[in-house]
Scaffold this motif. Structure first.
Motif, PDB file in Angstrom:
ATOM      1  N   ILE A 171      -5.629  -5.112   1.564  1.00  0.00           N
ATOM      2  CA  ILE A 171      -4.769  -5.844   0.645  1.00  0.00           C
ATOM      3  C   ILE A 171      -5.096  -5.381  -0.764  1.00  0.00           C
ATOM      4  CG2 ILE A 171      -4.069  -8.100  -0.223  1.00  0.00           C
ATOM      5  CD1 ILE A 171      -4.862  -9.311   2.439  1.00  0.00           C
ATOM      6  N   ASP A 172      -4.102  -4.816  -1.432  1.00  0.00           N
ATOM      7  CA  ASP A 172      -4.277  -4.260  -2.777  1.00  0.00           C
ATOM      8  C   ASP A 172      -5.454  -3.275  -2.807  1.00  0.00           C
ATOM      9  OD1 ASP A 172      -2.109  -5.734  -3.751  1.00  0.00           O
ATOM     10  OD2 ASP A 172      -3.383  -7.461  -4.179  1.00  0.00           O
ATOM     11  N   GLY A 173      -5.553  -2.470  -1.768  1.00  0.00           N
ATOM     12  CA  GLY A 173      -6.553  -1.411  -1.728  1.00  0.00           C
ATOM     13  C   GLY A 173      -7.925  -1.803  -1.224  1.00  0.00           C
ATOM     14  N   ASP A 177       4.738  -5.742   6.547  1.00  0.00           N
ATOM     15  CA  ASP A 177       3.540  -5.050   6.085  1.00  0.00           C
ATOM     16  C   ASP A 177       3.658  -3.546   6.309  1.00  0.00           C
ATOM     17  OD1 ASP A 177       2.557  -7.544   5.526  1.00  0.00           O
ATOM     18  OD2 ASP A 177       1.202  -7.623   7.259  1.00  0.00           O
ATOM     19  N   ARG A 225       4.328   3.042   3.031  1.00  0.00           N
ATOM     20  CA  ARG A 225       3.225   2.071   2.995  1.00  0.00           C
ATOM     21  C   ARG A 225       2.714   1.860   1.576  1.00  0.00           C
ATOM     22  NH1 ARG A 225      -1.380   5.096   2.313  1.00  0.00           N
ATOM     23  NH2 ARG A 225      -1.188   7.281   2.898  1.00  0.00           N
ATOM     24  N   GLU A 247       4.266   1.263  -0.966  1.00  0.00           N
ATOM     25  CA  GLU A 247       5.033   0.218  -1.645  1.00  0.00           C
ATOM     26  C   GLU A 247       4.572  -1.183  -1.251  1.00  0.00           C
ATOM     27  OE1 GLU A 247       9.039   1.020  -0.567  1.00  0.00           O
ATOM     28  OE2 GLU A 247       8.988   3.083  -1.331  1.00  0.00           O
ATOM     29  N   HIS A 248       3.633  -1.257  -0.300  1.00  0.00           N
ATOM     30  CA  HIS A 248       3.161  -2.548   0.206  1.00  0.00           C
ATOM     31  C   HIS A 248       1.770  -2.876  -0.330  1.00  0.00           C
ATOM     32  CE1 HIS A 248       6.340  -2.984   3.320  1.00  0.00           C
ATOM     33  NE2 HIS A 248       6.305  -1.654   3.310  1.00  0.00           N
ATOM     34  N   SER A 249       1.538  -4.147  -0.628  1.00  0.00           N
ATOM     35  CA  SER A 249       0.184  -4.570  -1.003  1.00  0.00           C
ATOM     36  C   SER A 249      -0.663  -4.809   0.235  1.00  0.00           C
ATOM     37  CB  SER A 249       0.231  -5.827  -1.871  1.00  0.00           C
ATOM     38  OG  SER A 249       0.750  -6.929  -1.137  1.00  0.00           O
ATOM     39  N   ARG A 250      -0.007  -5.145   1.363  1.00  0.00           N
ATOM     40  CA  ARG A 250      -0.686  -5.390   2.631  1.00  0.00           C
ATOM     41  C   ARG A 250      -0.377  -4.223   3.584  1.00  0.00           C
ATOM     42  NH1 ARG A 250      -1.562 -10.597   4.807  1.00  0.00           N
ATOM     43  NH2 ARG A 250      -0.406  -9.857   6.620  1.00  0.00           N
ATOM     44  N   ASN A 280      -5.366   2.563   1.260  1.00  0.00           N
ATOM     45  CA  ASN A 280      -3.925   2.755   1.075  1.00  0.00           C
ATOM     46  C   ASN A 280      -3.641   3.685  -0.095  1.00  0.00           C
ATOM     47  OD1 ASN A 280      -1.211   2.441   1.794  1.00  0.00           O
ATOM     48  ND2 ASN A 280      -0.916   0.802   0.296  1.00  0.00           N
TER      49      ASN A 280
END
Length: 247
Positions: free
Chosen positions: A101-103, A55, A68, A70-73, A219
């Motif tokens: 998670i996904d913003g 994560d 970060r 590049e991560h969904s979480r 994020n």
């Protein structure tokens, strides 16, 4: 350990560490705040990198890494929300451990180590309680040192009682606990100030948004998030309309 259990465990343990640092008697004032920030940040970041290595991570007390994005979480933490209050040995500070998670602020835990017996309280998004009903006269939490002009103006329009309080997490959790009804902030914040509190507030059935009613998105490359509204859903339209009608 589930994500929710991990968030709550880490927030609780960081809070206990902070109480230990405070009670050591070695530090005071700004030095205590700095020592607490460093201690809690090291613990939280090491723990998250060890337990959730795949994560992303964003902490107030660490240099930001755009990896970060590049991560969904992405775990978003504030090791000591309300460093001034912590350094002054007040109760209105918090520890935030949130997961976007996904913003979206998907889950989180907010520890209030200075409140309640023992190690204080930990409020979790996965264990929502019932928010007590609002009194006839609404109560609005505002900064104890620099209350936002817009918040004061809305309170005057609504004849709401102003309750000065320290950290963002403490103010948000005051609404969750039924100790206040509106948290309206326009003075500038960052993602770590609100991610975990917003996750907890949403899980308790509260409204949480930007002050124009738009959703809170996490994020982002620019972590600045200047405004926030947390309140009961029944009051959201009234507060947003009152704010929009200010001169």
């Amino acid at each position: 350990m589930s994500d929710a259990d991990l968030a709550a465990h880490l927030a609780d343990m960081a809070g206990r560490l902070l109480i230990t640092v405070r009670d050591s008697g070695v530090f005071a004032g700004k030095a205590l705040g700095s020592a607490g920030d460093a201690t809690a940040n090291q613990f939280l970041c090491h723990a998250l990198r060890e337990t959730r290595p795949e994560d992303g991570l964003l902490s107030e007390e660490e240099k930001d890494s755009f990896a970060r994005l590049e991560h969904s979480r992405v775990w978003i933490v504030d090791p000591v929300d309300g460093t001034r209050e912590y350094g002054e040995c007040r109760a209105d500070w918090a520890v935030h451990v949130g997961l976007a998670i996904d913003g979206v602020a998907a889950l989180g835990a907010v520890a209030l180590p200075g409140m309640g017996p023992g190690a204080g309280l930990v409020l979790r998004s996965d264990a929502p309680g019932v928010v007590p009903p609002a009194p006839d006269r609404l109560r609005m939490v505002v900064s104890r040192t620099r209350p936002a002009r817009e918040a004061v103006a809305v309170a005057e329009k609504l004849d709401a009682e102003l309750i000065p309080m320290g950290s963002a997490g403490a103010k948000a959790m005051a609404v969750v606990l039924g100790q206040a009804d509106i948290y309206l902030h326009t003075g500038g914040q960052y993602e770590w100030d609100s991610c975990a509190p917003v996750a907890v507030a949403l899980a308790h059935g509260l409204h949480a948004s930007r002050v124009d009613g738009s959703p809170l998105v996490y994020n982002q490359r620019d972590t600045y998030m200047p405004d926030l509204l947390i309140c009961r859903k029944a009051h959201a339209d009234l507060v947003l309309a009152t704010l929009a009608g200010l001169d």
